[in-house]
Write a protein that holds these residues in place. Structure first.
Motif, PDB file in Angstrom:
ATOM      1  N   ALA A  17       0.846  -1.202   0.000  1.00  0.00           N
ATOM      2  CA  ALA A  17       0.000   0.000   0.000  1.00  0.00           C
ATOM      3  C   ALA A  17       0.881   1.251   0.000  1.00  0.00           C
ATOM      4  O   ALA A  17       0.572   2.245  -0.668  1.00  0.00           O
ATOM      5  CB  ALA A  17      -0.933  -0.008   1.208  1.00  0.00           C
ATOM      6  N   MET A  18       1.996   1.202   0.740  1.00  0.00           N
ATOM      7  CA  MET A  18       2.937   2.325   0.740  1.00  0.00           C
ATOM      8  C   MET A  18       3.518   2.515  -0.666  1.00  0.00           C
ATOM      9  O   MET A  18       3.597   3.635  -1.179  1.00  0.00           O
ATOM     10  CB  MET A  18       4.078   2.075   1.734  1.00  0.00           C
ATOM     11  N   ALA A  19       3.918   1.401  -1.298  1.00  0.00           N
ATOM     12  CA  ALA A  19       4.526   1.460  -2.636  1.00  0.00           C
ATOM     13  C   ALA A  19       3.558   2.096  -3.633  1.00  0.00           C
ATOM     14  O   ALA A  19       3.943   2.971  -4.421  1.00  0.00           O
ATOM     15  CB  ALA A  19       4.907   0.048  -3.095  1.00  0.00           C
ATOM     16  N   ASP A  20       2.298   1.680  -3.576  1.00  0.00           N
ATOM     17  CA  ASP A  20       1.318   2.208  -4.529  1.00  0.00           C
ATOM     18  C   ASP A  20       1.092   3.705  -4.316  1.00  0.00           C
ATOM     19  O   ASP A  20       0.899   4.454  -5.279  1.00  0.00           O
ATOM     20  CB  ASP A  20       0.006   1.421  -4.419  1.00  0.00           C
ATOM     21  N   ALA A  21       1.140   4.144  -3.057  1.00  0.00           N
ATOM     22  CA  ALA A  21       0.966   5.580  -2.778  1.00  0.00           C
ATOM     23  C   ALA A  21       2.185   6.381  -3.253  1.00  0.00           C
ATOM     24  O   ALA A  21       2.042   7.515  -3.728  1.00  0.00           O
ATOM     25  CB  ALA A  21       0.709   5.801  -1.287  1.00  0.00           C
ATOM     26  N   ALA A  26       4.360  10.186  -7.324  1.00  0.00           N
ATOM     27  CA  ALA A  26       5.315  10.464  -8.412  1.00  0.00           C
ATOM     28  C   ALA A  26       4.564  10.811  -9.690  1.00  0.00           C
ATOM     29  O   ALA A  26       4.900  11.791 -10.372  1.00  0.00           O
ATOM     30  CB  ALA A  26       6.235   9.266  -8.623  1.00  0.00           C
ATOM     31  N   ILE A  27       3.518  10.040 -10.005  1.00  0.00           N
ATOM     32  CA  ILE A  27       2.753  10.277 -11.235  1.00  0.00           C
ATOM     33  C   ILE A  27       2.096  11.661 -11.202  1.00  0.00           C
ATOM     34  O   ILE A  27       2.024  12.347 -12.223  1.00  0.00           O
ATOM     35  CB  ILE A  27       1.713   9.154 -11.453  1.00  0.00           C
ATOM     36  N   ALA A  33       5.958   6.215 -13.399  1.00  0.00           N
ATOM     37  CA  ALA A  33       6.221   5.462 -12.165  1.00  0.00           C
ATOM     38  C   ALA A  33       5.431   4.167 -12.154  1.00  0.00           C
ATOM     39  O   ALA A  33       4.298   4.102 -12.640  1.00  0.00           O
ATOM     40  CB  ALA A  33       5.886   6.300 -10.937  1.00  0.00           C
ATOM     41  N   ILE A  34       6.027   3.128 -11.585  1.00  0.00           N
ATOM     42  CA  ILE A  34       5.395   1.812 -11.541  1.00  0.00           C
ATOM     43  C   ILE A  34       5.846   1.116 -10.256  1.00  0.00           C
ATOM     44  O   ILE A  34       6.978   1.325  -9.809  1.00  0.00           O
ATOM     45  CB  ILE A  34       5.798   1.007 -12.805  1.00  0.00           C
ATOM     46  N   SER A  35       4.950   0.319  -9.654  1.00  0.00           N
ATOM     47  CA  SER A  35       5.379  -0.472  -8.499  1.00  0.00           C
ATOM     48  C   SER A  35       5.317  -1.944  -8.869  1.00  0.00           C
ATOM     49  O   SER A  35       4.485  -2.353  -9.683  1.00  0.00           O
ATOM     50  CB  SER A  35       4.502  -0.191  -7.278  1.00  0.00           C
ATOM     51  N   MET A  36       6.215  -2.732  -8.301  1.00  0.00           N
ATOM     52  CA  MET A  36       6.215  -4.166  -8.562  1.00  0.00           C
ATOM     53  C   MET A  36       6.773  -4.943  -7.381  1.00  0.00           C
ATOM     54  O   MET A  36       7.630  -4.447  -6.633  1.00  0.00           O
ATOM     55  CB  MET A  36       7.011  -4.481  -9.837  1.00  0.00           C
ATOM     56  N   ASN A  37       6.258  -6.154  -7.236  1.00  0.00           N
ATOM     57  CA  ASN A  37       6.788  -7.068  -6.237  1.00  0.00           C
ATOM     58  C   ASN A  37       8.234  -7.405  -6.624  1.00  0.00           C
ATOM     59  O   ASN A  37       8.525  -7.546  -7.816  1.00  0.00           O
ATOM     60  CB  ASN A  37       5.927  -8.334  -6.285  1.00  0.00           C
ATOM     61  N   GLU A 129       2.047  10.757   3.442  1.00  0.00           N
ATOM     62  CA  GLU A 129       3.521  10.851   3.526  1.00  0.00           C
ATOM     63  C   GLU A 129       4.186  10.066   2.415  1.00  0.00           C
ATOM     64  O   GLU A 129       5.228  10.463   1.887  1.00  0.00           O
ATOM     65  CB  GLU A 129       4.006  10.298   4.869  1.00  0.00           C
ATOM     66  N   CYS A 130       3.588   8.925   2.083  1.00  0.00           N
ATOM     67  CA  CYS A 130       4.126   8.107   0.987  1.00  0.00           C
ATOM     68  C   CYS A 130       4.002   8.870  -0.328  1.00  0.00           C
ATOM     69  O   CYS A 130       4.929   8.890  -1.138  1.00  0.00           O
ATOM     70  CB  CYS A 130       3.393   6.772   0.889  1.00  0.00           C
ATOM     71  N   LYS A 131       2.854   9.508  -0.542  1.00  0.00           N
ATOM     72  CA  LYS A 131       2.671  10.300  -1.764  1.00  0.00           C
ATOM     73  C   LYS A 131       3.706  11.415  -1.811  1.00  0.00           C
ATOM     74  O   LYS A 131       4.267  11.724  -2.857  1.00  0.00           O
ATOM     75  CB  LYS A 131       1.255  10.888  -1.831  1.00  0.00           C
ATOM     76  N   ARG A 132       3.955  12.023  -0.645  1.00  0.00           N
ATOM     77  CA  ARG A 132       4.953  13.090  -0.550  1.00  0.00           C
ATOM     78  C   ARG A 132       6.334  12.578  -0.980  1.00  0.00           C
ATOM     79  O   ARG A 132       7.058  13.235  -1.713  1.00  0.00           O
ATOM     80  CB  ARG A 132       4.953  13.625   0.892  1.00  0.00           C
TER      81      ARG A 132
END
Ligand SMILES: Cc1cc2nc3c(=O)[nH]c(=O)nc-3n(C[C@H](O)[C@H](O)[C@H](O)COP(=O)(O)O)c2cc1C
Length: 144
Positions: A17-21, A26-27, A33-37, A129-132
């Motif tokens: 959830a942090m990674a996705d935020a 970033a976007i 920006a992309i998140s991945m396992n 904060e993650c979005k920040r």
């Protein structure tokens, strides 16, 4: 367009959830920006990244060994040219993000200080904060 890749290890979805935020942040600053396992992270995705954020939850006061190996494998890239960030959810001691940052610095990456840690599931203010952090990464890339 500058590119941010966010790689995570998450057993129950908290660090994910942090990674996705982070990606969302970033976007919103107009970078790719992309998140991945971390299991799915391909070397091509990482090679083309200008910034790499790595997240892991803490287990037994450490990072799990497969994630440790993954971070060490970043040394095969031109990691010195990349911006780094470390983050993760934790329960009570939360060593993983600090250990990740240490490993990234050891291979020459410039890592944003301080690392971002959230206890258990991120609340709305934690996701902000993650979005920040995602926005900060994007802004750094634009200046570079
Ligand atoms: C077997 C096990 C060991 C853990 N060890 C630690 C620990 O040493 N320190 C800590 O802060 N949290 C520890 N935790 C808590 C997790 O880091 C926490 O639940 C976290 O939110 C999981 O995030 P995730 O869903 O992204 O994996 C442990 C959890 C489990 C299941």
């Amino acid at each position: 367009m500058p590119k941010v890749v966010v790689v995570y290890l998450s057993t129950s979805g908290n660090t994910k959830a942090m990674a996705d935020a982070i990606v969302e942040g970033a976007i919103s600053r107009n970078v790719d920006a992309i998140s991945m396992n971390f299991h799915e992270a391909k070397i091509e995705d990482l090679k083309s990244a200008d910034a790499i954020a790595v997240g892991s939850s803490t287990f037994h006061y450490k990072i799990l060994p497969p994630m440790e190996k993954f971070i060490e494998s970043l040394s095969k890239l031109n990691a010195k040219d990349k911006v780094g960030a470390a983050f993760g959810s934790y329960g009570w001691s939360g060593e993983a993000p600090g250990l990740i940052a240490e490993k990234m610095r050891a291979i020459g990456m410039k890592v944003i200080d301080p690392v971002l840690r959230v206890q258990y599931a991120p609340a709305e203010k934690d996701l902000e904060e993650c979005k920040r952090l995602g926005k900060d990464l994007a802004n750094k890339l634009k200046k570079a």
